[in-house]
Design a protein around this motif. Structure first.
Motif, mmCIF file in Angstrom:
data_model
loop_
_atom_site.group_PDB
_atom_site.id
_atom_site.type_symbol
_atom_site.label_atom_id
_atom_site.label_comp_id
_atom_site.label_asym_id
_atom_site.label_seq_id
_atom_site.Cartn_x
_atom_site.Cartn_y
_atom_site.Cartn_z
ATOM 1 N N ASP A 83 91.237 -8.902 8.900
ATOM 2 C CA ASP A 83 92.230 -8.846 7.831
ATOM 3 C C ASP A 83 91.613 -8.526 6.475
ATOM 4 O O ASP A 83 92.314 -8.224 5.526
ATOM 5 N N GLY A 84 90.281 -8.601 6.386
ATOM 6 C CA GLY A 84 89.640 -8.319 5.124
ATOM 7 C C GLY A 84 89.503 -6.833 4.860
ATOM 8 O O GLY A 84 89.757 -6.012 5.732
ATOM 9 N N GLY A 85 89.032 -6.464 3.657
ATOM 10 C CA GLY A 85 88.940 -5.053 3.317
ATOM 11 C C GLY A 85 87.956 -4.283 4.167
ATOM 12 O O GLY A 85 88.324 -3.366 4.897
ATOM 13 N N GLY A 86 86.647 -4.658 4.107
ATOM 14 C CA GLY A 86 85.662 -3.953 4.903
ATOM 15 C C GLY A 86 85.872 -4.138 6.384
ATOM 16 O O GLY A 86 85.723 -3.210 7.180
ATOM 17 N N GLY A 87 86.227 -5.363 6.783
ATOM 18 C CA GLY A 87 86.477 -5.620 8.196
ATOM 19 C C GLY A 87 87.658 -4.845 8.718
ATOM 20 O O GLY A 87 87.666 -4.386 9.860
ATOM 21 N N LEU A 88 88.692 -4.716 7.874
ATOM 22 C CA LEU A 88 89.880 -3.973 8.290
ATOM 23 C C LEU A 88 89.555 -2.502 8.499
ATOM 24 O O LEU A 88 89.960 -1.899 9.489
ATOM 25 N N LEU A 89 88.794 -1.924 7.586
ATOM 26 C CA LEU A 89 88.417 -0.530 7.735
ATOM 27 C C LEU A 89 87.547 -0.339 8.972
ATOM 28 O O LEU A 89 87.672 0.650 9.694
ATOM 29 N N ALA A 90 86.648 -1.313 9.223
ATOM 30 C CA ALA A 90 85.819 -1.229 10.415
ATOM 31 C C ALA A 90 86.665 -1.293 11.679
ATOM 32 O O ALA A 90 86.415 -0.571 12.651
ATOM 33 N N ALA A 91 87.675 -2.164 11.668
ATOM 34 C CA ALA A 91 88.546 -2.281 12.839
ATOM 35 C C ALA A 91 89.303 -0.988 13.096
ATOM 36 O O ALA A 91 89.519 -0.592 14.239
ATOM 37 N N ILE A 92 89.711 -0.300 12.031
ATOM 38 C CA ILE A 92 90.459 0.950 12.171
ATOM 39 C C ILE A 92 89.581 2.047 12.758
ATOM 40 O O ILE A 92 90.005 2.814 13.620
ATOM 41 N N THR A 93 88.342 2.128 12.293
ATOM 42 C CA THR A 93 87.483 3.258 12.657
ATOM 43 C C THR A 93 86.589 2.989 13.855
ATOM 44 O O THR A 93 85.995 3.934 14.397
ATOM 45 N N LEU A 94 86.489 1.756 14.301
ATOM 46 C CA LEU A 94 85.495 1.393 15.303
ATOM 47 C C LEU A 94 85.647 2.188 16.594
ATOM 48 O O LEU A 94 84.682 2.720 17.132
ATOM 49 N N ASP A 95 86.874 2.270 17.107
ATOM 50 C CA ASP A 95 87.050 3.039 18.328
ATOM 51 C C ASP A 95 87.289 4.513 18.039
ATOM 52 O O ASP A 95 87.119 5.362 18.915
ATOM 53 N N TYR A 141 82.897 -7.531 18.286
ATOM 54 C CA TYR A 141 82.733 -8.978 18.096
ATOM 55 C C TYR A 141 82.520 -9.309 16.622
ATOM 56 O O TYR A 141 83.107 -10.269 16.090
ATOM 57 N N LEU A 142 81.688 -8.517 15.951
ATOM 58 C CA LEU A 142 81.448 -8.757 14.524
ATOM 59 C C LEU A 142 82.724 -8.602 13.702
ATOM 60 O O LEU A 142 82.988 -9.403 12.798
ATOM 61 N N VAL A 143 83.519 -7.577 14.017
ATOM 62 C CA VAL A 143 84.764 -7.357 13.280
ATOM 63 C C VAL A 143 85.718 -8.526 13.476
ATOM 64 O O VAL A 143 86.302 -9.050 12.516
ATOM 65 N N ASP A 144 85.877 -8.962 14.728
ATOM 66 C CA ASP A 144 86.861 -10.004 15.033
ATOM 67 C C ASP A 144 86.409 -11.400 14.621
ATOM 68 O O ASP A 144 87.198 -12.192 14.098
#
Length: 257
Positions: free
Chosen positions: A113-125, A104-107
């Motif tokens: 689409d941002g830098g830190g958010g994008l990296l978090a989205a990639i690694t979260l699962d 939820y925080l990432v989305d």
């Protein structure tokens, strides 16, 4: 099958004499490199190759089906046997709850689409998957490790390919995209190694909690990220691909008895 052969070969070395501990660590490092390397292969595929949407959806659904089997048989069932049903189920739910909150925080807050958010989205699962892999390597046999490692490999490959392709289409240089995925691969490798080394010699209850927590997080990611994406890209065959992945994971785990 190559993953099974690789794990089996190193496992056979680990059973011989005083080099067993070093060979076990070698097996851990080799499996982690192969699984995390799928991110780099997938990213290169998405940036420099061709990835039809239909194939992307099919492969993602296939990987999701394989993960369903591996999560239940390699993580949840052994945890129930060594601890208790209530502890295992509570840990599964806790993992799903934490993943849902971070997702939820990432989305909604950080922006995928941002830098830190994008990296978090990639690694979260990926972090729970690789943490589970590292824990599963503790005292596991070749078929069990191969089933989970193969499932994660299949999951990482199309996920990275699709993500890298989208990032390349958003005016990011290919070099920066590959560097980002290399960083994600390093983080996921670290998660697997930490899961294996830090929990070596841990109690059965702690291992059960860790396995089930990771399993719950991955199940939540399948429901919210993996299967919706697969259905969107290939809604005609995504169901069949999921079943095929489950069957392949079962067959892989059954090799060697």
């Amino acid at each position: 099958m190559p993953i099974l052969a690789m794990v089996g070969a190193v496992r056979s070395i680990s059973s011989c004499g005083e080099g067993g501990e070093g060979a076990a660590m070698l097996m851990t490092l080799v499996v982690v490199c192969v699984v995390s390397g799928a991110l780099l292969l997938g990213a290169a595929w998405g940036l420099y190759g061709r990835l039809p949407k239909v194939w992307e959806g099919f492969l993602i659904a296939l990987a999701g089906g394989a993960l369903i089997y591996s999560l239940i048989v390699e993580l949840i069932e052994p945890s129930v046997q060594t601890s208790s049903l209530s502890l295992a189920m509570a840990s599964v739910f806790a993992g799903a709850l934490v993943f849902t909150g971070l997702d939820y925080l990432v989305d909604e807050k950080w922006g995928s689409d941002g830098g830190g958010g994008l990296l978090a989205a990639i690694t979260l699962d990926g972090v729970p998957e690789n943490l589970a892999l590292g824990v599963a390597l503790i005292g596991a046999g070749a078929p069990e490790v191969a089933a989970l490692a193969g499932s994660i490999f299949l999951s990482n490959l199309p996920e990275a390919a699709g993500g890298a392709k989208e990032m390349g289409e958003n005016n990011r240089s290919k070099g920066k995209v590959m560097a980002l995925w290399a960083g994600a691969a390093a983080l996921l490798s670290a998660a697997a190694i930490i899961g294996n080394v830090a929990l070596e010699g841990a109690s059965d209850e702690l291992l059960a909690i860790t396995r089930c927590f990771a399993a719950g997080a991955v199940v939540a990611s399948l429901a919210t990220e993996v299967f919706p994406k697969a259905f969107q890209e290939d809604h005609h065959l995504s169901g069949l691909a999921t079943v095929l992945g489950l069957v392949l994971a079962y067959a892989l785990a059954s090799i060697g008895g």
